[in-house]
Design an enzyme around this catalytic site. Structure first.
Site, short mmCIF file in Angstrom:
data_model
loop_
_atom_site.label_atom_id
_atom_site.label_comp_id
_atom_site.label_asym_id
_atom_site.label_seq_id
_atom_site.Cartn_x
_atom_site.Cartn_y
_atom_site.Cartn_z
N ASN A 3 0.75 -1.79 0.10
CA ASN A 3 0.53 -0.26 0.33
C ASN A 3 1.16 1.49 -0.35
O ASN A 3 1.27 1.77 1.09
CB ASN A 3 -1.04 0.13 1.50
CG ASN A 3 -2.36 1.51 1.03
OD1 ASN A 3 -1.68 1.93 0.29
ND2 ASN A 3 -2.79 1.43 1.74
N ARG A 19 -10.78 16.26 6.28
CA ARG A 19 -11.31 15.94 5.38
C ARG A 19 -12.63 16.57 6.15
O ARG A 19 -13.00 15.52 7.02
CB ARG A 19 -12.04 14.81 3.88
CG ARG A 19 -10.69 14.67 3.76
CD ARG A 19 -10.69 13.44 3.19
NE ARG A 19 -9.10 12.68 3.12
CZ ARG A 19 -8.71 11.20 3.40
NH1 ARG A 19 -10.40 10.59 2.65
NH2 ARG A 19 -8.24 10.01 3.19
N ARG A 41 -2.83 -2.60 -3.20
CA ARG A 41 -4.50 -1.39 -3.52
C ARG A 41 -4.39 -0.40 -4.13
O ARG A 41 -3.20 0.41 -4.46
CB ARG A 41 -4.15 -1.14 -1.73
CG ARG A 41 -6.00 0.02 -1.42
CD ARG A 41 -5.53 0.30 0.37
NE ARG A 41 -6.80 0.75 0.27
CZ ARG A 41 -7.44 1.40 0.98
NH1 ARG A 41 -5.93 1.72 2.18
NH2 ARG A 41 -8.60 2.69 1.37
N HIS A 46 -12.87 2.32 0.00
CA HIS A 46 -12.88 1.46 1.29
C HIS A 46 -13.75 0.55 1.09
O HIS A 46 -14.09 0.49 2.13
CB HIS A 46 -13.23 2.22 2.60
CG HIS A 46 -12.84 3.77 3.19
ND1 HIS A 46 -13.83 4.97 3.99
CD2 HIS A 46 -11.56 3.90 3.10
CE1 HIS A 46 -12.28 4.93 3.90
NE2 HIS A 46 -10.87 5.07 3.68
N ARG A 102 -6.97 10.27 19.07
CA ARG A 102 -7.11 9.96 20.82
C ARG A 102 -6.35 11.52 21.21
O ARG A 102 -7.28 12.24 22.38
CB ARG A 102 -5.69 9.40 20.85
CG ARG A 102 -5.23 7.89 20.75
CD ARG A 102 -3.97 6.89 20.08
NE ARG A 102 -4.04 7.58 18.76
CZ ARG A 102 -3.14 6.52 18.47
NH1 ARG A 102 -1.85 6.47 18.91
NH2 ARG A 102 -2.56 8.07 17.41
N GLU A 137 -7.69 -5.11 5.69
CA GLU A 137 -7.66 -4.97 3.73
C GLU A 137 -6.64 -6.11 4.00
O GLU A 137 -6.60 -6.14 2.65
CB GLU A 137 -7.52 -3.28 4.10
CG GLU A 137 -8.87 -2.74 4.34
CD GLU A 137 -8.88 -1.07 4.29
OE1 GLU A 137 -9.10 -0.40 3.34
OE2 GLU A 137 -7.87 -0.88 5.49
#
Length: 392
Positions: free
Chosen positions: A25, A234, A84, A173, A277, A377
């Site tokens: 990826n 975003r 990916r 996704h 977090r 994934e």
């Protein structure tokens, strides 16, 4: 087509049939990798190279090769390399063996994903040069949503403008949404084809999907990963008139808008925190900007859940996944708060105990089962690669 440097002029040799799959990826400045046994589901090697240096991917893949050998494997023992790709456009709707023609088609799709597809394509080229004996396979995030119903996939814009430019809602996704929908069904001991599900993939990027009996009816992302839920950097859904206002009154150009929408919006734009977090810590410390950002995030999420309950005509399962979805109980509770009249009831004690899952967090009398299911994934990509090679 003339071969580009580092690209496979034709599909490479077979590797080791049934062997592990190297999953890559590639991002603009990093490379995530795993060597996965598709049958057993175990990651034999995993890692993440950040801040790629002057030699970039070549150095990163040298590290991958060293770690594969340190794990007692050889490159020749691998079945293939799976990559990916965020965007496959209308053409790529299934895992695809990469050759020069496919690479050229992927280059043509760059305008649909200008930030995400170029580093993935660079990763393919470097991988083909580094591992010439292995087949290279592309697996697409958009593929799961390729057969969205037309009413969900179509933007209400002039067809004379949208159709030549392949403008439609593609969704992203998809690798995660498909995998988690299947795993949720497995956890419940039921066929995926019997269940109506809402899957909430909540990481730095976030998206929702309405899945009827294993196939998607709707999803929150659209032509690009900018639409839908509030995310780390975003903002998701926004009135297009805001963008026109920013151009006409704010003096922003296309580059300014791209930077704003991809990097300076969402939780980051509202609070200065894109890591959940850090946002939680700020909320707990009484930071009002953080509290507002958190409220906006949960409000948008709750709105999509309600919409997808309507699209599906009710759901059997709502599943949280990815970093925030799996590890932040307060988000799960607050996102579904107030939906009891729609049959959604979260058990506070069960919810607070869960970090990661898989687990049920709904009450025994909830008509909608609420789950936390880890996404994987890389395993999904490895399995899709193995299935493609088995059929050749």
């Amino acid at each position: 087509m003339t071969a580009s440097p580092g690209s496979p002029a034709s599909p490479a040799g077979p590797g080791t049939p049934g062997g592990p799959v190297l999953v890559l990826n590639a991002g603009s400045s990093s490379l995530k990798y795993q060597v996965v046994n598709p049958a057993g589901g175990r990651a034999l090697v995993r890692g993440h190279v950040e801040r790629l240096g002057a030699h970039g991917l070549a150095d990163a893949l040298a590290q991958v090769t060293a770690e594969v050998r340190a794990a007692g494997l050889s490159i020749d023992s691998l079945a293939a390399v799976g990559h990916r790709l965020v965007h496959g456009g209308a053409r790529f709707v299934a895992p695809t063996l990469i050759d020069d023609e496919v690479l050229g088609a992927l280059e043509d799709l760059v305008p649909l994903a200008p930030l995400h597809n170029p580093p993935a394509i660079a990763g393919i080229r470097q991988s083909a040069a580094t591992y010439p004996g292995l087949r290279q396979v592309a697996v697409f995030d958009t593929a799961f949503f390729a057969d969205l119903p037309p009413e969900a996939a179509t933007y209400a814009l002039d067809r004379a403008v949208t159709e030549p430019l392949q403008i439609r809602r593609y969704g992203m996704h998809g690798i995660s949404h498909e995998y988690v929908a299947q795993e949720a069904a497995r956890f419940l001991g039921r066929p995926v084809g019997e269940l109506d599900q809402i899957v909430l993939h909540l990481g730095n990027g976030a998206s929702a999907a309405a899945v009827r009996r294993g196939r998607p009816l709707d999803t929150s992302m659209g032509l690009t990963p900018l639409e839908g839920l509030v995310m780390g950097t975003r903002g998701g859904d926004v009135d297009p008139g805001v963008l026109l206002h920013l151009i006409r009154v704010g003096g922003l150009d296309a580059g300014d808008l791209e930077d704003l929408l991809h990097h300076r919006s969402g939780l980051e734009g509202l609070s200065g925190h894109h890591d959940f977090r850090d946002l939680e810590d700020a909320v707990d410390a009484g930071d009002q900007l953080a509290a507002r950002a958190y409220a906006v995030y949960c409000h948008r999420l709750r709105k999509y859940v309600g919409a997808y309950l309507a699209v599906l005509g009710g759901a059997d399962v709502i599943t949280f996944t990815a970093g925030t979805g799996q590890n932040v109980p307060r988000v799960r509770a607050d996102a579904l708060r107030g939906l009891e009249a729609l049959g959604v009831r979260v058990d506070p004690a069960r919810n607070d105990r869960v970090r990661g899952g898989p687990a049920r967090i709904s009450t025994d009398d909830s008509s909608v089962t609420v789950l936390v299911v880890p996404t994987d994934e890389e395993l999904s990509i490895a399995r899709q690669v193995a299935a493609l090679l088995a059929g050749l």
